[in-house]
Design a protein around this motif. Structure first.
Motif, PDB file in Angstrom:
ATOM      1  N   GLY A   1     -15.857  -4.102 -11.872  1.00 18.19           N
ATOM      2  CA  GLY A   1     -14.759  -4.507 -11.003  1.00 18.19           C
ATOM      3  C   GLY A   1     -13.566  -5.033 -11.758  1.00 18.19           C
ATOM      4  O   GLY A   1     -12.927  -5.996 -11.314  1.00 18.19           O
ATOM      5  N   GLY A   2     -13.249  -4.407 -12.890  1.00 17.71           N
ATOM      6  CA  GLY A   2     -12.046  -4.760 -13.630  1.00 17.71           C
ATOM      7  C   GLY A   2     -10.871  -3.931 -13.136  1.00 17.71           C
ATOM      8  O   GLY A   2     -10.911  -3.347 -12.049  1.00 17.71           O
ATOM      9  N   ALA A   3      -9.812  -3.852 -13.933  1.00 17.18           N
ATOM     10  CA  ALA A   3      -8.596  -3.155 -13.526  1.00 17.18           C
ATOM     11  C   ALA A   3      -8.854  -1.691 -13.193  1.00 17.18           C
ATOM     12  O   ALA A   3      -8.462  -1.199 -12.127  1.00 17.18           O
ATOM     13  N   SER A   4      -9.540  -0.972 -14.084  1.00 19.28           N
ATOM     14  CA  SER A   4      -9.773   0.459 -13.836  1.00 19.28           C
ATOM     15  C   SER A   4     -10.735   0.662 -12.674  1.00 19.28           C
ATOM     16  O   SER A   4     -10.577   1.604 -11.880  1.00 19.28           O
ATOM     17  N   GLY A   5     -11.728  -0.214 -12.549  1.00 23.55           N
ATOM     18  CA  GLY A   5     -12.687  -0.082 -11.462  1.00 23.55           C
ATOM     19  C   GLY A   5     -12.068  -0.329 -10.104  1.00 23.55           C
ATOM     20  O   GLY A   5     -12.352   0.386  -9.129  1.00 23.55           O
ATOM     21  N   LEU A   6     -11.213  -1.341 -10.010  1.00 21.54           N
ATOM     22  CA  LEU A   6     -10.541  -1.630  -8.743  1.00 21.54           C
ATOM     23  C   LEU A   6      -9.629  -0.480  -8.341  1.00 21.54           C
ATOM     24  O   LEU A   6      -9.602  -0.072  -7.176  1.00 21.54           O
ATOM     25  N   MET A   7      -8.886   0.044  -9.314  1.00 15.43           N
ATOM     26  CA  MET A   7      -8.007   1.169  -9.008  1.00 15.43           C
ATOM     27  C   MET A   7      -8.811   2.404  -8.620  1.00 15.43           C
ATOM     28  O   MET A   7      -8.444   3.133  -7.690  1.00 15.43           O
ATOM     29  N   ALA A   8      -9.912   2.652  -9.325  1.00 19.32           N
ATOM     30  CA  ALA A   8     -10.755   3.805  -9.001  1.00 19.32           C
ATOM     31  C   ALA A   8     -11.300   3.700  -7.582  1.00 19.32           C
ATOM     32  O   ALA A   8     -11.333   4.686  -6.835  1.00 19.32           O
ATOM     33  N   ALA A   9     -11.717   2.503  -7.186  1.00 26.16           N
ATOM     34  CA  ALA A   9     -12.267   2.298  -5.845  1.00 26.16           C
ATOM     35  C   ALA A   9     -11.212   2.561  -4.773  1.00 26.16           C
ATOM     36  O   ALA A   9     -11.476   3.234  -3.769  1.00 26.16           O
ATOM     37  N   ILE A  10     -10.003   2.045  -4.987  1.00 27.21           N
ATOM     38  CA  ILE A  10      -8.931   2.234  -4.015  1.00 27.21           C
ATOM     39  C   ILE A  10      -8.542   3.700  -3.920  1.00 27.21           C
ATOM     40  O   ILE A  10      -8.328   4.229  -2.828  1.00 27.21           O
ATOM     41  N   ALA A  11      -8.485   4.372  -5.076  1.00 31.97           N
ATOM     42  CA  ALA A  11      -8.119   5.790  -5.082  1.00 31.97           C
ATOM     43  C   ALA A  11      -9.195   6.659  -4.452  1.00 31.97           C
ATOM     44  O   ALA A  11      -8.899   7.716  -3.878  1.00 31.97           O
ATOM     45  N   ALA A  12     -10.451   6.223  -4.543  1.00 32.52           N
ATOM     46  CA  ALA A  12     -11.566   7.030  -4.030  1.00 32.52           C
ATOM     47  C   ALA A  12     -11.774   6.894  -2.527  1.00 32.52           C
ATOM     48  O   ALA A  12     -12.402   7.738  -1.890  1.00 32.52           O
ATOM     49  N   LYS A  13     -11.236   5.832  -1.943  1.00 27.95           N
ATOM     50  CA  LYS A  13     -11.517   5.560  -0.537  1.00 27.95           C
ATOM     51  C   LYS A  13     -10.674   6.421   0.394  1.00 27.95           C
ATOM     52  O   LYS A  13      -9.451   6.469   0.316  1.00 27.95           O
ATOM     53  N   ASN A  14     -11.357   7.143   1.267  1.00 28.40           N
ATOM     54  CA  ASN A  14     -10.706   7.858   2.369  1.00 28.40           C
ATOM     55  C   ASN A  14     -11.687   7.908   3.535  1.00 28.40           C
ATOM     56  O   ASN A  14     -12.771   7.316   3.476  1.00 28.40           O
ATOM     57  N   GLU A  15     -11.330   8.603   4.588  1.00 31.78           N
ATOM     58  CA  GLU A  15     -12.175   8.601   5.794  1.00 31.78           C
ATOM     59  C   GLU A  15     -13.527   9.258   5.578  1.00 31.78           C
ATOM     60  O   GLU A  15     -14.455   9.053   6.367  1.00 31.78           O
ATOM     61  N   ASN A  16     -13.654  10.017   4.492  1.00 30.74           N
ATOM     62  CA  ASN A  16     -14.919  10.712   4.232  1.00 30.74           C
ATOM     63  C   ASN A  16     -15.772  10.053   3.156  1.00 30.74           C
ATOM     64  O   ASN A  16     -16.822  10.580   2.797  1.00 30.74           O
ATOM     65  N   THR A  17     -15.307   8.934   2.620  1.00 29.97           N
ATOM     66  CA  THR A  17     -16.042   8.305   1.529  1.00 29.97           C
ATOM     67  C   THR A  17     -16.444   6.872   1.857  1.00 29.97           C
ATOM     68  O   THR A  17     -15.739   6.146   2.546  1.00 29.97           O
ATOM     69  N   ASP A  18     -17.583   6.501   1.311  1.00 26.83           N
ATOM     70  CA  ASP A  18     -18.088   5.130   1.378  1.00 26.83           C
ATOM     71  C   ASP A  18     -18.100   4.629  -0.062  1.00 26.83           C
ATOM     72  O   ASP A  18     -18.850   5.139  -0.899  1.00 26.83           O
ATOM     73  N   VAL A  19     -17.235   3.670  -0.370  1.00 25.54           N
ATOM     74  CA  VAL A  19     -17.057   3.228  -1.754  1.00 25.54           C
ATOM     75  C   VAL A  19     -17.574   1.807  -1.936  1.00 25.54           C
ATOM     76  O   VAL A  19     -17.262   0.911  -1.151  1.00 25.54           O
ATOM     77  N   THR A  20     -18.365   1.620  -3.008  1.00 21.63           N
ATOM     78  CA  THR A  20     -18.893   0.298  -3.338  1.00 21.63           C
ATOM     79  C   THR A  20     -18.665   0.000  -4.815  1.00 21.63           C
ATOM     80  O   THR A  20     -18.924   0.845  -5.674  1.00 21.63           O
ATOM     81  N   ILE A  21     -18.171  -1.211  -5.090  1.00 23.82           N
ATOM     82  CA  ILE A  21     -18.008  -1.679  -6.465  1.00 23.82           C
ATOM     83  C   ILE A  21     -19.205  -2.546  -6.821  1.00 23.82           C
ATOM     84  O   ILE A  21     -19.573  -3.455  -6.068  1.00 23.82           O
ATOM     85  N   TYR A  22     -19.816  -2.279  -7.962  1.00 20.81           N
ATOM     86  CA  TYR A  22     -20.938  -3.074  -8.455  1.00 20.81           C
ATOM     87  C   TYR A  22     -20.458  -3.878  -9.670  1.00 20.81           C
ATOM     88  O   TYR A  22     -20.151  -3.303 -10.718  1.00 20.81           O
ATOM     89  N   GLU A  23     -20.369  -5.194  -9.505  1.00 21.94           N
ATOM     90  CA  GLU A  23     -19.800  -6.073 -10.530  1.00 21.94           C
ATOM     91  C   GLU A  23     -20.817  -7.129 -10.955  1.00 21.94           C
ATOM     92  O   GLU A  23     -21.415  -7.794 -10.119  1.00 21.94           O
ATOM     93  N   ARG A  24     -21.035  -7.266 -12.257  1.00 20.85           N
ATOM     94  CA  ARG A  24     -22.039  -8.205 -12.767  1.00 20.85           C
ATOM     95  C   ARG A  24     -21.597  -9.668 -12.654  1.00 20.85           C
ATOM     96  O   ARG A  24     -22.430 -10.572 -12.587  1.00 20.85           O
ATOM     97  N   GLU A  25     -20.285  -9.927 -12.634  1.00 22.73           N
ATOM     98  CA  GLU A  25     -19.788 -11.299 -12.523  1.00 22.73           C
ATOM     99  C   GLU A  25     -19.803 -11.773 -11.064  1.00 22.73           C
ATOM    100  O   GLU A  25     -20.079 -11.002 -10.145  1.00 22.73           O
ATOM    101  N   LYS A  26     -19.450 -13.041 -10.864  1.00 25.31           N
ATOM    102  CA  LYS A  26     -19.448 -13.613  -9.525  1.00 25.31           C
ATOM    103  C   LYS A  26     -18.243 -13.158  -8.701  1.00 25.31           C
ATOM    104  O   LYS A  26     -18.232 -13.316  -7.477  1.00 25.31           O
ATOM    105  N   ARG A  27     -17.221 -12.638  -9.391  1.00 21.94           N
ATOM    106  CA  ARG A  27     -16.056 -12.122  -8.687  1.00 21.94           C
ATOM    107  C   ARG A  27     -15.427 -11.014  -9.516  1.00 21.94           C
ATOM    108  O   ARG A  27     -15.637 -10.929 -10.728  1.00 21.94           O
ATOM    109  N   VAL A  28     -14.665 -10.161  -8.897  1.00 18.21           N
ATOM    110  CA  VAL A  28     -14.022  -9.054  -9.605  1.00 18.21           C
ATOM    111  C   VAL A  28     -12.729  -9.539 -10.264  1.00 18.21           C
ATOM    112  O   VAL A  28     -12.168 -10.569  -9.901  1.00 18.21           O
TER     113      VAL A  28
END
Length: 396
Positions: A8-35
Motif C-alpha cells: 500500500g505504498g505510492a505505486s500500490g495505491l495508484m495501481a489500486a485506483i487505476a484498476a478499479k472499475n464496475e467490473n473489478t473488485d480491488v483489494t490492497i494487502y498491506e503489512r503495516e497498520k496503515r497504507v
C-alpha cells in the motif's frame, strides 16, 4: 474479477485506483497498520510529488528504455492532472520539484485514501504476505497468520528494501523469485556515504557549501560532516552514481578557480603573516575545517605563523581546497536509504502493461523493479506511472 495489490505504498495505491472499475473488485494487502507510511516521509514530510524535468536521464537501471511506456502513457502532466482532480493544489519550486501547496505530505495521502473509499477499494492492513502461488488461472495469496485470499490478477507493489521501518522489507523479491523472476544485486541508494573517519569525525556537525564530485558527476550544495562520513543533499543525489567509486572529492570554493584560490592564500600569508596557522583560515573557511585541511596536507604544527608557509605549501593548500579527497568505505544501511538500487530484471516484464512475461496475470510496479531515480521527486513519479500502467492493464 478480483485484483489483489500487494503493498500500500505510492505505486500500490495508484495501481489500486487505476484498476478499479464496475467490473473489478480491488483489494490492497498491506503489512503495516496503515497504507502510505513512506509517502508521509518523502520530501522531508512535504512530499515531493514529482518533478517537471523528469526524463530518462534522471533514472538508473540496466535498461532505462523500460520507462518509455510510462513516459508515453502516464507521465508528469497526467500525474498532476490526477492529483488536481483528487483535490491537491500544487506548486513548483526550484529544480522542477513539485509539492502540495499545503506543504504537508499527509495532504497527498489523505486524498488518495479518500479516493480509495470513493471507489470502494478494500484495504487489508496487517496482512503480511508470506507467499503467492498460482493455481490454474487463479492466484492464492497467503499471509503469515495462515489467511488466504484468491485473486484473478496480482500486482506486486511492495517496494524494495530501503527504509524498512516504513514498510519495505524486500519480501516481494522472494515472491517474484518464486515465479522464476530474476533479481539483480541490490544496494541502498539516496543515502549517506561512509568514509574514513580520521578527518570527518572531528568535524561532526559542521556544514559547508561545497561541490561534491562522485562517480564522474558533480553536485553543489550543503555538505554535512558526520561521525561516519558525509551527508547532505548533494551526497544523497550522487549516491546513486557511486558504484565502483573509491573516493569522494570536495571543492570547498566552487566559485573560484585554482589560480584564484592560490592568489587568495598567497595574499593572506602577507597580511596575516604574524597570525598562527590555527587561525589562518578564520574568516575564509570554517575554522575547524581550515585546521583539518592544514593537517590533511601535512602542514604542522599549527602554532607556526602564517607567514612561514612556503610556496609549495600554499600550492598544496590551494589544491586541497579545490579537491579534498575522502576514501569511501561504503554507504549507511537500508534504514537510512530512501530508495533501492537494483531489483526485478525489467526484461522479464512488459514496459507498457507491467505484466510479467513469465506468468500471465502477474504484474509489478514501483521500487521492486530495477528502476530507481535521482533525488527530487523522480522516484515518486516512477511509482505513480508504473502503478497506473499495472493497475490499468490488470483491470483489462
Amino acid at each position: 474479477m478480483k485484483i489483489g495489490i500487494i503493498g500500500g505504498g505510492a505505486s500500490g495505491l495508484m495501481a489500486a485506483i487505476a484498476a478499479k472499475n464496475e467490473n473489478t473488485d480491488v483489494t490492497i494487502y498491506e503489512r503495516e497498520k496503515r497504507v502510505g507510511k513512506k509517502i508521509l516521509a518523502t520530501g522531508n514530510g512535504r512530499c515531493n510529488m514529482t518533478n517537471t524535468t523528469a526524463s530518462p536521464d534522471n533514472y538508473h537501471g540496466f535498461d532505462i528504455s523500460f520507462i518509455d511506456g510510462a513516459i508515453k502513457r502516464f507521465w508528469v502532466d497526467r500525474t498532476l492532472d490526477f492529483f488536481t482532480e483528487c483535490g491537491i493544489l500544487w506548486k513548483e519550486e526550484d529544480g522542477g520539484k513539485v509539492y502540495p501547496y499545503s506543504d504537508t505530505a499527509s495532504s497527498v495521502l489523505d486524498v488518495l485514501r479518500r479516493r480509495l473509499d470513493t471507489e470502494g477499494i478494500s484495504v487489508e492492513c496487517g496482512f503480511d504476505v508470506k507467499s503467492v502461488k498460482k493455481k490454474g488461472r487463479e492466484f492464492i495469496i497467503e499471509d503469515y497468520r495462515g489467511r488466504k485470499e484468491v485473486c484473478d490478477r496480482v500486482v506486486i507493489a511492495g517496494g524494495g528494501k530501503a527504509s524498512p521501518a516504513l514498510g519495505s522489507n524486500g519480501s516481494c523479491y522472494e515472491i517474484l523469485k518464486s515465479f522464476g523472476h530474476t533479481i539483480t544485486a541490490i544496494y541502498p541508494s539516496l543515502v549517506q556515504i561512509k568514509t574514513e573517519t580520521d578527518i570527518v569525525k572531528k568535524l561532526k556537525g559542521i556544514k559547508v557549501n561545497a561541490a561534491l564530485t562522485l562517480g564522474g558527476r558533480c553536485e553543489t550544495g550543503e555538505i554535512l560532516f558526520t561521525d561516519y562520513g558525509l551527508s547532505g543533499p548533494p551526497v544523497f543525489f550522487l549516491s546513486a552514481y557511486m558504484a565502483g567509486c573509491k573516493t569522494a572529492e570536495l571543492d570547498l570554493m566552487p566559485e573560484y578557480k585554482y589560480t584564484d584560490v592560490h592568489s587568495i592564500l598567497s595574499d593572506r600569508c602577507a597580511y596575516l603573516c604574524n597570525v598562527p596557522l590555527e587561525d589562518y583560515f578564520t574568516g575564509m573557511l570554517n575554522k575547524r575545517v581550515g585546521q583539518a585541511l592544514l593537517k590533511s596536507v601535512g602542514i604542522a604544527p599549527l602554532s607556526r605563523l602564517s607567514g612561514s608557509l612556503s610556496g609549495t605549501e600554499i600550492k598544496q593548500l590551494a589544491a586541497a581546497i579545490k579537491k579534498w579527497s575522502f576514501k569511501i568505505e561504503g554507504t549507511m544501511s537500508w534504514n537510512n536509504a530512501q530508495v533501492t538500487k537494483g531489483g526485478a530484471v525489467t526484461a522479464q516484464f512488459d514496459k507498457v502493461t507491467m505484466e510479467s512475461k513469465l506468468i500471465n496475470g502477474l504484474y509489478a510496479c514501483g521500487e521492486v523493479l530495477d528502476i530507481d531515480g535521482d533525488c527530487g521527486g523522480y522516484n515518486l513519479q516512477w511509482a505513480w506511472s508504473s502503478g497506473y500502467l499495472a493497475g490499468t492493464a490488470a483491470a483489462k
